[in-house]
Write a protein that holds these residues in place. Structure first.
Motif, mmCIF file in Angstrom:
data_model
loop_
_atom_site.group_PDB
_atom_site.id
_atom_site.type_symbol
_atom_site.label_atom_id
_atom_site.label_comp_id
_atom_site.label_asym_id
_atom_site.label_seq_id
_atom_site.Cartn_x
_atom_site.Cartn_y
_atom_site.Cartn_z
ATOM 1 N N GLU A 130 0.843 -1.189 0.000
ATOM 2 C CA GLU A 130 0.000 0.000 0.000
ATOM 3 C C GLU A 130 0.884 1.246 0.000
ATOM 4 O O GLU A 130 2.056 1.189 0.368
ATOM 5 C CB GLU A 130 -0.880 0.033 1.247
ATOM 6 C CG GLU A 130 -1.892 -1.071 1.347
ATOM 7 C CD GLU A 130 -2.742 -0.909 2.581
ATOM 8 O OE1 GLU A 130 -3.685 -0.092 2.558
ATOM 9 O OE2 GLU A 130 -2.460 -1.585 3.595
ATOM 10 N N PRO A 131 0.337 2.422 -0.378
ATOM 11 C CA PRO A 131 1.110 3.657 -0.245
ATOM 12 C C PRO A 131 1.432 3.934 1.226
ATOM 13 O O PRO A 131 0.642 3.607 2.113
ATOM 14 C CB PRO A 131 0.163 4.730 -0.803
ATOM 15 C CG PRO A 131 -0.821 3.988 -1.631
ATOM 16 C CD PRO A 131 -0.969 2.645 -1.002
ATOM 17 N N CYS A 132 2.578 4.517 1.477
ATOM 18 C CA CYS A 132 2.967 4.841 2.849
ATOM 19 C C CYS A 132 2.140 6.020 3.377
ATOM 20 O O CYS A 132 1.649 6.861 2.619
ATOM 21 C CB CYS A 132 4.446 5.221 2.916
ATOM 22 S SG CYS A 132 5.562 3.850 2.558
ATOM 23 N N GLN A 133 2.025 6.064 4.689
ATOM 24 C CA GLN A 133 1.330 7.167 5.330
ATOM 25 C C GLN A 133 2.000 8.504 5.015
ATOM 26 O O GLN A 133 1.326 9.528 4.818
ATOM 27 C CB GLN A 133 1.312 6.930 6.848
ATOM 28 C CG GLN A 133 0.455 7.900 7.620
ATOM 29 C CD GLN A 133 0.426 7.568 9.100
ATOM 30 O OE1 GLN A 133 0.826 8.387 9.930
ATOM 31 N NE2 GLN A 133 -0.007 6.358 9.435
ATOM 32 N N CYS B 58 0.897 9.816 1.695
ATOM 33 C CA CYS B 58 -0.460 10.351 1.826
ATOM 34 C C CYS B 58 -0.429 11.754 2.441
ATOM 35 O O CYS B 58 -1.077 12.686 1.956
ATOM 36 C CB CYS B 58 -1.297 9.401 2.680
ATOM 37 S SG CYS B 58 -2.978 9.966 3.017
ATOM 38 N N GLU B 59 0.359 11.918 3.512
ATOM 39 C CA GLU B 59 0.419 13.210 4.210
ATOM 40 C C GLU B 59 1.043 14.296 3.344
ATOM 41 O O GLU B 59 0.732 15.490 3.489
ATOM 42 C CB GLU B 59 1.188 13.058 5.513
ATOM 43 C CG GLU B 59 0.450 12.202 6.544
ATOM 44 C CD GLU B 59 1.315 11.835 7.739
ATOM 45 O OE1 GLU B 59 2.554 11.998 7.631
ATOM 46 O OE2 GLU B 59 0.758 11.384 8.757
ATOM 47 N N SER B 60 1.924 13.907 2.419
ATOM 48 C CA SER B 60 2.561 14.900 1.544
ATOM 49 C C SER B 60 1.547 15.568 0.623
ATOM 50 O O SER B 60 1.760 16.699 0.166
ATOM 51 C CB SER B 60 3.669 14.237 0.716
ATOM 52 O OG SER B 60 3.115 13.336 -0.235
ATOM 53 N N PRO C 279 -7.929 15.006 2.293
ATOM 54 C CA PRO C 279 -9.197 14.262 2.325
ATOM 55 C C PRO C 279 -8.988 12.756 2.278
ATOM 56 O O PRO C 279 -9.918 12.007 1.989
ATOM 57 C CB PRO C 279 -9.874 14.745 1.029
ATOM 58 C CG PRO C 279 -8.727 14.938 0.079
ATOM 59 C CD PRO C 279 -7.545 15.395 0.919
ATOM 60 N N LEU C 280 -7.771 12.284 2.543
ATOM 61 C CA LEU C 280 -7.424 10.891 2.257
ATOM 62 C C LEU C 280 -7.375 9.989 3.482
ATOM 63 O O LEU C 280 -7.077 8.811 3.347
ATOM 64 C CB LEU C 280 -6.066 10.849 1.534
ATOM 65 C CG LEU C 280 -6.000 11.666 0.236
ATOM 66 C CD1 LEU C 280 -4.595 11.659 -0.320
ATOM 67 C CD2 LEU C 280 -6.989 11.116 -0.787
ATOM 68 N N HIS C 281 -7.616 10.530 4.700
ATOM 69 C CA HIS C 281 -7.626 9.711 5.918
ATOM 70 C C HIS C 281 -6.316 8.911 6.046
ATOM 71 O O HIS C 281 -6.304 7.678 6.068
ATOM 72 C CB HIS C 281 -8.824 8.761 5.927
ATOM 73 C CG HIS C 281 -10.135 9.453 5.687
ATOM 74 N ND1 HIS C 281 -10.683 10.326 6.601
ATOM 75 C CD2 HIS C 281 -10.986 9.428 4.628
ATOM 76 C CE1 HIS C 281 -11.823 10.807 6.121
ATOM 77 N NE2 HIS C 281 -12.023 10.274 4.923
ATOM 78 N N PHE D 25 -3.055 4.274 6.709
ATOM 79 C CA PHE D 25 -2.026 3.691 5.843
ATOM 80 C C PHE D 25 -0.775 3.336 6.650
ATOM 81 O O PHE D 25 -0.482 3.960 7.673
ATOM 82 C CB PHE D 25 -1.675 4.672 4.720
ATOM 83 C CG PHE D 25 -2.774 4.822 3.708
ATOM 84 C CD1 PHE D 25 -2.853 3.958 2.631
ATOM 85 C CD2 PHE D 25 -3.747 5.812 3.848
ATOM 86 C CE1 PHE D 25 -3.866 4.080 1.698
ATOM 87 C CE2 PHE D 25 -4.767 5.937 2.924
ATOM 88 C CZ PHE D 25 -4.834 5.075 1.845
ATOM 89 N N PRO D 26 -0.006 2.332 6.190
ATOM 90 C CA PRO D 26 1.156 1.856 6.952
ATOM 91 C C PRO D 26 2.331 2.832 6.893
ATOM 92 O O PRO D 26 2.408 3.697 6.016
ATOM 93 C CB PRO D 26 1.507 0.539 6.264
ATOM 94 C CG PRO D 26 1.026 0.714 4.856
ATOM 95 C CD PRO D 26 -0.220 1.543 4.957
ATOM 96 N N THR D 27 3.228 2.673 7.844
ATOM 97 C CA THR D 27 4.450 3.501 7.866
ATOM 98 C C THR D 27 5.682 2.694 7.477
ATOM 99 O O THR D 27 6.746 3.258 7.240
ATOM 100 C CB THR D 27 4.663 4.091 9.272
ATOM 101 O OG1 THR D 27 4.711 3.024 10.222
ATOM 102 C CG2 THR D 27 3.509 5.031 9.640
#
Length: 388
Positions: free
Chosen positions: A356-359, A362-364, A374-376, A380-382
């Motif tokens: 999966e995409p890393c957290q 997503c935060e970037s 808006p992606l919660h 997502f994993p680290t």
């Protein structure tokens, strides 16, 4: 000494008298608590099929009839508020459950009347596709209770392969109570549901997982007592891990799923998928940066179209929130994230699920786009994930 002895003698006689009175009370009680076969003529037309167990000899049949009828009407009115179309056998299960509540089983061994077990209540809820809390099943006992079948005249056996050509994975005992007794019709319904959805599934593994999910939901497993078990939410959760969430619109919870160990699950299919890079990523609408190995059975055009649709929708929402266009760097980070989420990179170990995409990735998106993400991202994993 005489007085002392006489006094002692009187005390002893007093204790003896108390014992005799207590023994007589027990004998009278045991004589008054007699179990007998229910009198069919006194059972109304509502409960004869259900009440076949012993009742207390002096049981008030009129009161039982009134209570069973009132409870049945109350439960049906409650169900009408929560389900549009009652599943097969729901009404019969509610009828049996109402009778079990109104006619407690006489148990001579314990000198007590037994109310329905929690499992009976939970199966009633499952057959009607509602949560067990709606029927307040948590208030019922799990031991020393009445455990009788809810639907009568149905077998609990392994379906013949000729009757279930599509759901050939159903090799367990099925009571046929959830979707109906006609196995060929139920199998055809499962096949139809699969065919409507299969074009949206990105990989062969996803298709196999979805098929198993459908079959275990259409063919409920029955236990040694003939009562239906709920399918576990295992396959639903596995679908997310395998990247099938484009189809998923539920949270893997609710009345259609159970929790281990009081549920059952078909095993995750063993699909030997090979991993290869996309042959011509430049021809994609959005995910041209996907150059890493992915499942070779992925329907690339469908997944890319889904990614483009999700990307456009998120950009539109962010621009509406911001009141203007978002930057190109924002769009780049968002496309990396969306494509990484839908085109899952194969793990180094072929037995591990895709990444999966890393957290952090997503935060970037939120940082580059200067809006609340808006992606919660918390889900997502680290580690062991796709970071670019």
């Amino acid at each position: 000494l005489y007085m002392k002895g006489k006094s002692l003698h009187l005390v002893t006689r007093g204790h003896l008298w108390v014992f005799v009175v207590a023994l007589a009370a027990v004998l009278v009680s045991s004589q008054s608590f007699q179990c007998t076969t229910p009198i069919s003529a006194k059972l109304n037309a509502f409960c004869p099929k259900s009440v076949t167990y012993p009742l207390q000899e002096d049981f008030d049949y009129d009161a039982g009839d009134t209570e069973a009828t009132a409870m049945f009407k109350s439960l049906v009115n409650t169900l009408r508020q929560h389900i549009v179309r009652k599943p097969p056998y729901c009404i019969e299960a509610v009828q049996s459950y109402s009778c079990y509540q109104a006619y407690p089983q006489c148990d001579a061994a314990s000198q007590d009347e037994l109310t329905p077990c929690r499992k009976v209540c939970e199966t009633t809820a499952a057959l009607c596709n509602v949560t067990s809390s709606l029927l307040e099943c948590e208030n019922l006992p799990t031991t020393d209770c009445l455990d009788e079948p809810l639907v009568h005249g149905l077998s609990c056996e392994v379906p013949r392969s000729i009757d279930v050509p599509f759901c050939d994975v159903v090799t367990y005992n099925s009571s046929r109570t959830f979707h109906g007794p006609n196995l060929a019709h139920v199998d055809a319904e499962a096949r139809s549901s699969y065919e409507r959805a299969s074009t949206l599934l990105p990989t062969a593994r996803c298709k196999a997982i979805f098929k198993n999910r459908l079959c275990q939901q259409y063919f409920r497993r029955c236990d040694s007592d003939g009562l239906d078990l709920l399918p576990c939410n295992t396959l639903c959760k596995r679908a997310y891990v395998e990247g099938c969430e484009g189809l998923e619109k539920e949270t893997c919870t609710g009345p259609q799923y159970g929790e281990e160990p009081s549920c059952y699950s078909l095993p995750v299919p063993d699909i030997d998928n090979e991993c290869h890079p996309i042959t011509n990523p430049a021809g994609l609408k959005l995910c041209t940066m996907v150059t890493y190995p992915i499942d070779s059975t992925t329907n690339i055009s469908i997944v890319d179209a889904n990614a483009k649709s999700d990307y456009d929708s998120i950009v539109a929402n962010m621009e509406h929130e911001k009141g203007g266009p978002v930057s190109e760097s924002c769009k780049t980070q968002l496309s990396l994230f969306v494509c990484g989420a839908l085109f899952r990179k194969c793990a180094a170990n072929p037995n591990d699920p895709p990444l999966e995409p890393c957290q952090q990735l997503c935060e970037s998106v939120g940082r580059e786009c200067e809006v609340a993400s808006p992606l919660h991202c918390a889900g997502f994993p680290t580690t062991n994930c796709l970071d670019h």
